[in-house]
Structures are given as structure tokens and as C-alpha cells.
Scaffold this motif. Structure first.
Motif, PDB file in Angstrom:
ATOM      1  N   VAL A  39      33.280  52.821  36.378  1.00 49.20           N
ATOM      2  CA  VAL A  39      33.510  51.344  36.038  1.00 49.20           C
ATOM      3  C   VAL A  39      32.895  50.588  37.349  1.00 49.20           C
ATOM      4  N   LEU A  40      32.155  49.726  37.009  1.00 53.82           N
ATOM      5  CA  LEU A  40      31.367  48.872  38.295  1.00 53.82           C
ATOM      6  C   LEU A  40      32.405  47.638  38.506  1.00 53.82           C
ATOM      7  N   ASN A  41      32.740  47.477  39.590  1.00 52.31           N
ATOM      8  CA  ASN A  41      33.923  46.594  40.078  1.00 52.31           C
ATOM      9  C   ASN A  41      33.508  45.122  40.210  1.00 52.31           C
ATOM     10  N   ILE A  42      32.716  44.796  39.098  1.00 51.62           N
ATOM     11  CA  ILE A  42      32.169  43.380  39.253  1.00 51.62           C
ATOM     12  C   ILE A  42      32.260  42.874  37.606  1.00 51.62           C
ATOM     13  N   LYS A  43      32.088  41.474  37.394  1.00 50.55           N
ATOM     14  CA  LYS A  43      31.861  40.936  35.978  1.00 50.55           C
ATOM     15  C   LYS A  43      30.523  41.282  35.719  1.00 50.55           C
ATOM     16  N   HIS A  79      40.324  58.546  33.253  1.00 52.29           N
ATOM     17  CA  HIS A  79      40.188  58.714  34.738  1.00 52.29           C
ATOM     18  C   HIS A  79      39.287  57.798  35.128  1.00 52.29           C
ATOM     19  N   VAL A  80      39.305  56.743  35.744  1.00 51.35           N
ATOM     20  CA  VAL A  80      38.445  55.578  36.048  1.00 51.35           C
ATOM     21  C   VAL A  80      37.979  56.104  37.573  1.00 51.35           C
ATOM     22  N   VAL A  81      36.519  56.298  37.547  1.00 55.18           N
ATOM     23  CA  VAL A  81      35.848  56.082  38.939  1.00 55.18           C
ATOM     24  C   VAL A  81      35.447  54.889  39.181  1.00 55.18           C
ATOM     25  N   MET A  82      35.929  54.306  40.318  1.00 50.71           N
ATOM     26  CA  MET A  82      35.420  52.831  40.600  1.00 50.71           C
ATOM     27  C   MET A  82      35.026  52.678  41.863  1.00 50.71           C
ATOM     28  N   GLY A  83      33.944  51.915  42.213  1.00 51.01           N
ATOM     29  CA  GLY A  83      33.411  51.553  43.410  1.00 51.01           C
ATOM     30  C   GLY A  83      33.915  50.354  44.111  1.00 51.01           C
ATOM     31  N   ASN A  84      33.495  49.790  45.070  1.00 52.73           N
ATOM     32  CA  ASN A  84      33.763  48.824  45.670  1.00 52.73           C
ATOM     33  C   ASN A  84      33.454  47.332  44.934  1.00 52.73           C
ATOM     34  N   GLU A  85      33.970  46.146  45.436  1.00 53.10           N
ATOM     35  CA  GLU A  85      33.910  45.123  44.948  1.00 53.10           C
ATOM     36  C   GLU A  85      32.533  44.294  45.144  1.00 53.10           C
ATOM     37  N   ALA A  86      32.031  45.122  46.276  1.00 47.74           N
ATOM     38  CA  ALA A  86      30.834  44.559  46.561  1.00 47.74           C
ATOM     39  C   ALA A  86      29.509  44.977  45.463  1.00 47.74           C
ATOM     40  N   CYS A  87      29.988  46.135  44.878  1.00 46.76           N
ATOM     41  CA  CYS A  87      28.945  46.737  43.968  1.00 46.76           C
ATOM     42  C   CYS A  87      27.687  46.831  44.231  1.00 46.76           C
ATOM     43  N   ASP A  88      27.287  47.512  45.568  1.00 40.09           N
ATOM     44  CA  ASP A  88      25.997  47.539  45.884  1.00 40.09           C
ATOM     45  C   ASP A  88      25.476  48.721  45.236  1.00 40.09           C
ATOM     46  N   LEU A  89      24.061  49.244  45.547  1.00 36.37           N
ATOM     47  CA  LEU A  89      23.571  50.496  44.923  1.00 36.37           C
ATOM     48  C   LEU A  89      24.421  51.576  45.344  1.00 36.37           C
ATOM     49  N   HIS A  96      35.167  53.143  48.813  1.00 35.32           N
ATOM     50  CA  HIS A  96      36.054  52.273  49.679  1.00 35.32           C
ATOM     51  C   HIS A  96      37.451  52.996  49.543  1.00 35.32           C
ATOM     52  N   HIS A  97      38.671  52.594  50.174  1.00 36.67           N
ATOM     53  CA  HIS A  97      39.817  53.223  49.972  1.00 36.67           C
ATOM     54  C   HIS A  97      40.590  52.164  50.339  1.00 36.67           C
ATOM     55  N   VAL A  98      40.614  50.785  50.280  1.00 34.88           N
ATOM     56  CA  VAL A  98      41.383  49.919  50.249  1.00 34.88           C
ATOM     57  C   VAL A  98      41.557  49.094  48.945  1.00 34.88           C
ATOM     58  N   LEU A  99      42.622  48.811  48.161  1.00 31.99           N
ATOM     59  CA  LEU A  99      42.319  48.004  46.961  1.00 31.99           C
ATOM     60  C   LEU A  99      42.651  46.410  47.280  1.00 31.99           C
ATOM     61  N   PRO A 100      42.262  45.983  46.680  1.00 25.75           N
ATOM     62  CA  PRO A 100      42.198  44.143  47.006  1.00 25.75           C
ATOM     63  C   PRO A 100      43.717  43.862  46.607  1.00 25.75           C
ATOM     64  N   ARG A 101      44.094  42.770  47.103  1.00 24.25           N
ATOM     65  CA  ARG A 101      45.625  42.260  46.743  1.00 24.25           C
ATOM     66  C   ARG A 101      45.944  42.236  45.474  1.00 24.25           C
ATOM     67  N   GLY A 102      44.996  41.753  44.694  1.00 22.42           N
ATOM     68  CA  GLY A 102      45.024  41.619  43.520  1.00 22.42           C
ATOM     69  C   GLY A 102      45.216  42.796  42.393  1.00 22.42           C
ATOM     70  N   ASP A 103      44.868  43.879  43.024  1.00 27.10           N
ATOM     71  CA  ASP A 103      44.790  45.377  42.462  1.00 27.10           C
ATOM     72  C   ASP A 103      46.087  46.158  43.083  1.00 27.10           C
ATOM     73  N   ALA A 104      46.963  45.520  44.014  1.00 22.32           N
ATOM     74  CA  ALA A 104      47.975  46.389  44.590  1.00 22.32           C
ATOM     75  C   ALA A 104      48.968  46.967  43.838  1.00 22.32           C
TER      76      ALA A 104
END
Length: 453
Positions: free
Chosen positions: A55-59, A19-29, A107-115
Motif C-alpha cells: 500500500v502506498l501511504n498517500i492518496k 498482510h499490508v506492507v506499507m511505506g512512509n507518508e512521504a512515499c518517496d521512491l 519507517h517505524h513510527v505511525l502518525p497520530r491518526g494511525d495510533a
């Protein structure tokens, strides 16, 4: 929290459902802390065979760009090595194997690459206005508060307050305070619920840092670029526009331009940045507070193509709507034109239409014009629309930056695709926060001057 995160890394080595809990691609605090705390809570309150991993949604390589994240992790003694980043877990492979359940937070909308991952989304917890057409068909909990960490805190305290330790409480407490600008009523970001849960955390853990202290520390870390390379500084808060095949990068730099221009190897770094990002022009907008706590803006235009550089600079110098009130400043290289910006109201958002007009004007010629162009102004109608969107300024004489959305609510994640805000960066950016701080500073100065009169 540290023991839990160590177990998460160990779980990645096993072939089992996650079960992966993931934030948005900005990965702000807010995104990082919300993912960590919610995953921690679910792991402590769910049956043992289910594994919850934040999971932090950045490299991993992008974490240094987020100074407040690094500062806070160090403050609560959570090693960065225990965190799991997006480039360290193959979510698509897990999904194809039927081993992925995804929970989206902040966030609640996945980017196109994660559709392709959308049907793996089991729950959404967000504090942004819902976009019905794009939200995954799952359990959706959305409430328009100042910080998503507030909603995570509420879930923990209502569900299992006994699992909350000091470190997790400190992360949630500081994040809400930063997002809500120290609960300042003048800013209007904090809602009653944000206030309620900050107070509850303080009642449970009386030794949490003072609000003012943690806010100032996080703000300082957020703007601190001292440990960044030139390339990282340029990427930290960057926009790009493309017109007529010409790409322009506009970066906000949080330091004095003179100090920036004195960086070792700067010109080589600027060339490398433009080459790596396929940019023809790089515009650096520096912003900082002087010794009198007054906002200062400066501008630098880097472009190896002389004719294009003259065109861009000519438009900026001759603009009247708005007028930047530019004064040429010393430059270390002929490819770089530096300016002092007399009009501190002109933020990057207001500069973008000028640059777009300059690039569009080139369409009338097959080659870049070699002489200074006529002044290109933003139309009066466009200015009126921008002023309408900006709203009433907090301080007469200093406009509200259009980059900052009305508060509350906070906007949809700026980096998702196919949402109404996809063309911009409407997050509460560092520059937007700078604008607010400028407004408060000037307001206090004005009040002091009036009281003396």
C-alpha cells in the motif's frame, strides 16, 4: 510483478485477512519500491492462504507530485492503475474486523491518526535510527544504510533469489543508486552494504541500466515540474510556519522565477492556494542551474495584505545574518514582490528564522504595521548553532544546507508525529539534493579554475 499486483487489487474485493506492507507518508521512491518489492517477496515465499498487499501511504491524487516515482513505474512498465493507495483501502476497518496484519517499511513510527493500528504491526524494516519509545512492540529490523531498498534486496537475495525478476531488480537497483547519489564517495551516503547489493543486482542482471544513466534520469524526473499545475508545484516541496495567528507557506519551486511568473492564471492560482490552505503569506523560493551549471536562487512574496507584505519583505531585504542580497525583479501584480537572490547559500531552512522573527515582531501591535520594519537579524548565537549543525561545507563559500541531515544515517520519516524531528521536514528533500549537486558543481568548477592557474 504486474501479475502479482493485479492479484492484489482482486484481493481487495474479497473479505479476507490481509498482510499490508506499507511505506512512509512521504512515499518517496525508496518507500514505494521497498513496499512493492518486500510484499512481492513475501507473497512468493509464504503459504498460499496468506495475502500480502503493498500500500502506498498517500492518496492516489498525490502521486503526480512524485515525478521520479511516476517515471520509474513507466520505465519498468508497471501501470499506475495496479497500485493500491491509502485512500483505496480502509486499514482501520480491517483492523476492527481483526483482518489486518501490518508491516512497516522505511519507517517505524505511525502518525497520530494511525495510533490505533499499532497493535496490528507485526514487523518493521527500516534504515533510520530507531526511536525506542515510539517503535511498535514487534519484530524490528533496522540497519543504518543509505537506502531501505538495500535491506529489501538483501532479504530477497538471501531468502529466495530465484523469485527476483528483471523488473523488480531494476526498481531496487535504481532506487539504491538514487538514494546513494550514484554511489558518489564525495557525498558519503552509500555504505558498503549499499555498494555490495548494487553490485550483486548488476551481476545477476547484466542488462540493467548504467548507473549514471538511471541516476541522471531519476534526478531529472524528480525535479521536473513541467506537467504540474501551479497548486501541485507549490505543494510538492512545502513548509508552513504560524506565528501570532499568521500562517506563512514557503514552497521550493524548481524552475526560473521569470518562467514561473509567466504561468497562465498565476495570480488567481496563488489566491486559490492561499485560500485553500488558509495562508496569509506565500513565499516561493525558486532554485535551478544556469547555463554555466551554477546554482541560481530567486524569491517571490505573495500577500494580498499590503502592510503584512511590506513587513515580510522589509525583514528579508534588511537582514544581515544572513544577508540574502536581494535585488527587486519585475512583478506581474502589486500583491507579489519578486527578487533575485544574490546569496545562494541562503536556503529555505535559513530563511525560516527570518520569517519567524518577522511574525513574532508583530506581537507588539494589535494591527499589522504599515511601514517598513527595522532589520531583524538572527542572533549570533543562533547562527553559530546552525553552523555547528550544518557541519563543514564540501566547498568553501557554499554552506551545507541544514535541511539535509548528516549522511549516513538517513533521518526518521519526516511526516510522522511525536518524534524528535516532528517539527520539521528532515527528509532528504529535493532542495537538499539540489544543495549537494550545487556543491559538487562548484567544487568541480573550483578545481578546474585552480588547474588552469
Amino acid at each position: 510483478m504486474e501479475d502479482y499486483l493485479q492479484g492484489c487489487r482482486a484481493a481487495l474485493q474479497e473479505s479476507r485477512p490481509l498482510h499490508v506492507v506499507m511505506g512512509n507518508e512521504a512515499c518517496d521512491l525508496d518507500s514505494m519500491v521497498s513496499a512493492l518489492a518486500l510484499a512481492f517477496y513475501l507473497a512468493k515465499t509464504t503459504e498460499a492462504e496468506e495475502v500480502f498487499v503493498p500500500v502506498l501511504n498517500i492518496k492516489r491524487s498525490e502521486l503526480p507530485l512524485r515525478g521520479d516515482n511516476i517515471f520509474f513505474l513507466q520505465k519498468v512498465h508497471i501501470p499506475e492503475s495496479l497500485l493500491i493507495f491509502r485512500d483505496e483501502i480502509d486499514l482501520h476497518a480491517l483492523h476492527r474486523a481483526g483482518q489486518l496484519t501490518l508491516l512497516l517499511v522505511d519507517h517505524h513510527v505511525l502518525p497520530r491518526g494511525d495510533a490505533a493500528l499499532e497493535d496490528a504491526v507485526a514487523e518493521v524494516l527500516d534504515h533510520r535510527p530507531i526511536e525506542q519509545k515510539r517503535c511498535p512492540p514487534c519484530l524490528v529490523s533496522v540497519e543504518l544504510v543509505g537506502s531501505c531498498a538495500t535491506l529489501v534486496t538483501e532479504r530477497i537475495l538471501q531468502g529466495a533469489p530465484e523469485i527476483l525478476d528483471w523488473h523488480t531488480a531494476a526498481l531496487l537497483h535504481g532506487t539504491i543508486i538514487l538514494d546513494c547519489v550514484n554511489m558518489d564517495l564525495k557525498i558519503g551516503k552509500a555504505t558498503p552494504k549499499d555498494k555490495k547489493y548494487v553490485e550483486k543486482l548488476e551481476a545477476l542482471f547484466p542488462d540493467l541500466p548504467e548507473r549514471k544513466d538511471i541516476f541522471e534520469s531519476l534526478q531529472k524526473a524528480k525535479f521536473d515540474v513541467s506537467g504540474l499545475t501551479t497548486e501541485q508545484m507549490l505543494r510538492k516541496d512545502q513548509k508552513t510556519i504560524t506565528r501570532q495567528g499568521i500562517k506563512v507557506a514557503i514552497s521550493a519551486i524548481y524552475m526560473d522565477l521569470e518562467a514561473f511568473l509567466q504561468r497562465s492564471g498565476l495570480i488567481a492560482d496563488l489566491h486559490a492556494f492561499c485560500q485553500a490552505h488558509s495562508c496569509d503569506v506565500l513565499v516561493a523560493m525558486t532554485i535551478f542551474f544556469n547555463s554555466h551549471n551554477e546554482p541560481v536562487r530567486q524569491l517571490a512574496v505573495f500577500c494580498p495584505q499590503a502592510a503584512l507584505r511590506v513587513t515580510i519583505c522589509g525583514v528579508l531585504e534588511h537582514s544581515h545574518s544572513p544577508s540574502l542580497k536581494l535585488t527587486p525583479a519585475p512583478s506581474p501584480h502589486p500583491h507579489l514582490q519578486a527578487y533575485l537572490q544574490g546569496n545562494t547559500q541562503v536556503s529555505r531552512k535559513k530563511l525560516l528564522p527570518l520569517l519567524q522573527d518577522a511574525l513574532s515582531a508583530l506581537s507588539d501591535s494589535t494591527t499589522v504595521p504599515s511601514g517598513p520594519p527595522a532589520a531583524v537579524d538572527v542572533s549570533g548565537e543562533q547562527v553559530d548553532k546552525e553552523l555547528d549543525r550544518a557541519g563543514t561545507p564540501l566547498v568553501p563559500g557554499l554552506s551545507q544546507d541544514e535541511e539535509e541531515p548528516p549522511l549516513p544515517p538517513t533521518p526518521m520519516n519526516s511526516l510522522v508525529d511525536e518524534c524528535p524531528l516532528d517539527q520539521g521536514l528532515p527528509k532528504l528533500s529535493a532542495e537538499a539534493i539540489f544543495e549537494k549537486c550545487s556543491q559538487i558543481s562548484l567544487s568541480q568548477s573550483a578545481s578546474t579554475a585552480l588547474s588552469k592557474q
